[in-house]
Write a protein that holds these residues in place. Structure first.
Motif, PDB file in Angstrom:
ATOM      1  N   UNK A  45      -0.042   1.170  -0.672  1.00  0.00           N
ATOM      2  CA  UNK A  45       0.840   0.683  -1.740  1.00  0.00           C
ATOM      3  C   UNK A  45       2.308   0.858  -1.348  1.00  0.00           C
ATOM      4  N   UNK A  46       2.638   1.987  -0.734  1.00  0.00           N
ATOM      5  CA  UNK A  46       4.020   2.230  -0.306  1.00  0.00           C
ATOM      6  C   UNK A  46       4.451   1.234   0.767  1.00  0.00           C
ATOM      7  N   UNK A  47       3.507   0.819   1.617  1.00  0.00           N
ATOM      8  CA  UNK A  47       3.819  -0.144   2.666  1.00  0.00           C
ATOM      9  C   UNK A  47       4.227  -1.496   2.091  1.00  0.00           C
ATOM     10  N   UNK A  48       3.826  -1.780   0.859  1.00  0.00           N
ATOM     11  CA  UNK A  48       4.178  -3.043   0.206  1.00  0.00           C
ATOM     12  C   UNK A  48       5.620  -3.048  -0.307  1.00  0.00           C
ATOM     13  N   UNK A  49       6.231  -1.884  -0.365  1.00  0.00           N
ATOM     14  CA  UNK A  49       7.590  -1.770  -0.890  1.00  0.00           C
ATOM     15  C   UNK A  49       8.628  -2.087   0.186  1.00  0.00           C
ATOM     16  N   UNK A  50       9.814  -2.459  -0.272  1.00  0.00           N
ATOM     17  CA  UNK A  50      10.942  -2.653   0.637  1.00  0.00           C
ATOM     18  C   UNK A  50      11.402  -1.289   1.155  1.00  0.00           C
ATOM     19  N   UNK A  93      -4.754   5.215   0.140  1.00  0.00           N
ATOM     20  CA  UNK A  93      -4.469   4.258  -0.927  1.00  0.00           C
ATOM     21  C   UNK A  93      -2.967   4.218  -1.203  1.00  0.00           C
ATOM     22  N   UNK A  94      -2.364   5.393  -1.343  1.00  0.00           N
ATOM     23  CA  UNK A  94      -0.944   5.444  -1.666  1.00  0.00           C
ATOM     24  C   UNK A  94      -0.101   4.882  -0.526  1.00  0.00           C
ATOM     25  N   UNK A 152      13.310   0.746  -1.295  1.00  0.00           N
ATOM     26  CA  UNK A 152      12.488   1.329  -2.356  1.00  0.00           C
ATOM     27  C   UNK A 152      11.791   2.600  -1.860  1.00  0.00           C
ATOM     28  N   UNK A 153      11.327   2.574  -0.612  1.00  0.00           N
ATOM     29  CA  UNK A 153      10.704   3.783  -0.057  1.00  0.00           C
ATOM     30  C   UNK A 153      11.736   4.904   0.074  1.00  0.00           C
ATOM     31  N   UNK A 154      12.979   4.552   0.459  1.00  0.00           N
ATOM     32  CA  UNK A 154      14.051   5.563   0.533  1.00  0.00           C
ATOM     33  C   UNK A 154      14.307   6.170  -0.849  1.00  0.00           C
ATOM     34  N   UNK A 155      14.325   5.328  -1.864  1.00  0.00           N
ATOM     35  CA  UNK A 155      14.530   5.809  -3.235  1.00  0.00           C
ATOM     36  C   UNK A 155      13.389   6.739  -3.642  1.00  0.00           C
ATOM     37  N   UNK A 156      12.164   6.364  -3.302  1.00  0.00           N
ATOM     38  CA  UNK A 156      11.018   7.213  -3.638  1.00  0.00           C
ATOM     39  C   UNK A 156      11.061   8.540  -2.882  1.00  0.00           C
ATOM     40  N   UNK A 157      11.551   8.518  -1.654  1.00  0.00           N
ATOM     41  CA  UNK A 157      11.673   9.766  -0.906  1.00  0.00           C
ATOM     42  C   UNK A 157      12.641  10.712  -1.620  1.00  0.00           C
ATOM     43  N   UNK A 158      13.762  10.174  -2.075  1.00  0.00           N
ATOM     44  CA  UNK A 158      14.722  11.002  -2.826  1.00  0.00           C
ATOM     45  C   UNK A 158      14.116  11.464  -4.151  1.00  0.00           C
ATOM     46  N   UNK A 159      13.393  10.570  -4.814  1.00  0.00           N
ATOM     47  CA  UNK A 159      12.753  10.937  -6.084  1.00  0.00           C
ATOM     48  C   UNK A 159      11.722  12.039  -5.865  1.00  0.00           C
ATOM     49  N   UNK A 160      10.963  11.965  -4.778  1.00  0.00           N
ATOM     50  CA  UNK A 160       9.961  12.999  -4.491  1.00  0.00           C
ATOM     51  C   UNK A 160      10.628  14.357  -4.318  1.00  0.00           C
ATOM     52  N   UNK A 161      11.773  14.376  -3.653  1.00  0.00           N
ATOM     53  CA  UNK A 161      12.511  15.632  -3.480  1.00  0.00           C
ATOM     54  C   UNK A 161      12.963  16.178  -4.832  1.00  0.00           C
TER      55      UNK A 161
END
Length: 149
Positions: A124-129, A120-121, A132-141
Motif C-alpha cells: 500500500x505504501x508503494x502506491x503512494x507518492x 500488505x502495508x 506522501x511516504x516522507x510525510x508518513x515517515x514524519x508522522x510515524x516519528x
C-alpha cells in the motif's frame, strides 16, 4: 486546467484528536486483517503477542493486559498451549501459580503474522507518492513520540 493552492486551515488539538484516532483505528483494523491463512483467532494472536512483548506473565496478568476475564484467558491459553505456542512454567515465588511464555514455535507464528502485515502495508505504501511516504515517515516519528507520553 489551472492549479489551485489550497491553504491548510490550522486545527486545534481537540479537533485533531478524533481525526488521528479514527485514522489509526481504521489502519490498525486493516493491517490486522492482513494475516496468513490459519486457524488462530485474533484474540489468540493478541495474547501471544502480549506474551512476547511483556515476557512471561501469569494467566491473571495476561487476562488483565488483554482485558478479558480469567476464565476466558484460560480457554485462550489452553488452545495456544495445545498447539505448542505457549508454555507453562512454575512461578518462582508462588507455588499456586504458573508463568506463561511464548515458545519458539509461538515466536515463529508471530513473525509470520508480522511479515504478512508488513507485506500488505508495504504494498500500500508503494502506491503512494514519495512526498506522501516522507510525510508518513514524519508522522510515524510523531506517533512514536505520542505513544511514549
Amino acid at each position: 486546467m489551472t492549479e489551485r493552492t489550497v491553504m491548510a486551515v490550522p486545527v486545534t488539538a481537540v479537533q485533531l484528536a478524533p481525526m488521528v484516532r479514527d485514522a489509526i483505528t481504521r489502519l490498525n483494523r486493516r493491517v490486522r486483517q492482513a494475516r496468513p491463512v490459519g486457524d488462530l483467532t485474533a484474540t489468540q494472536i493478541n495474547a501471544l503477542t502480549s506474551l512476547e512483548l511483556a515476557g512471561a506473565l501469569t494467566p491473571r496478568e495476561l487476562a488483565d493486559v488483554e482485558r478479558v476475564q480469567p476464565p476466558t484467558m484460560t480457554k485462550i491459553v489452553a488452545k495456544l498451549e495445545e498447539r505448542g505456542l505457549v508454555q507453562r512454567s512454575p512461578h518462582p515465588t508462588d507455588g499456586r501459580q504458573v508463568i506463561l511464555a511464548a515458545t519458539e514455535a509461538g515466536r515463529a507464528v508471530l513473525a509470520q503474522f508480522e511479515r504478512a502485515r508488513d507485506e500488505w502495508l508495504a504494498s500500500r505504501l508503494a502506491e503512494l507518492r514519495p512526498e506522501e511516504r516522507d510525510t508518513l515517515q514524519r508522522a510515524a516519528e510523531i506517533l512514536r513520540k505520542l505513544a511514549r507520553a
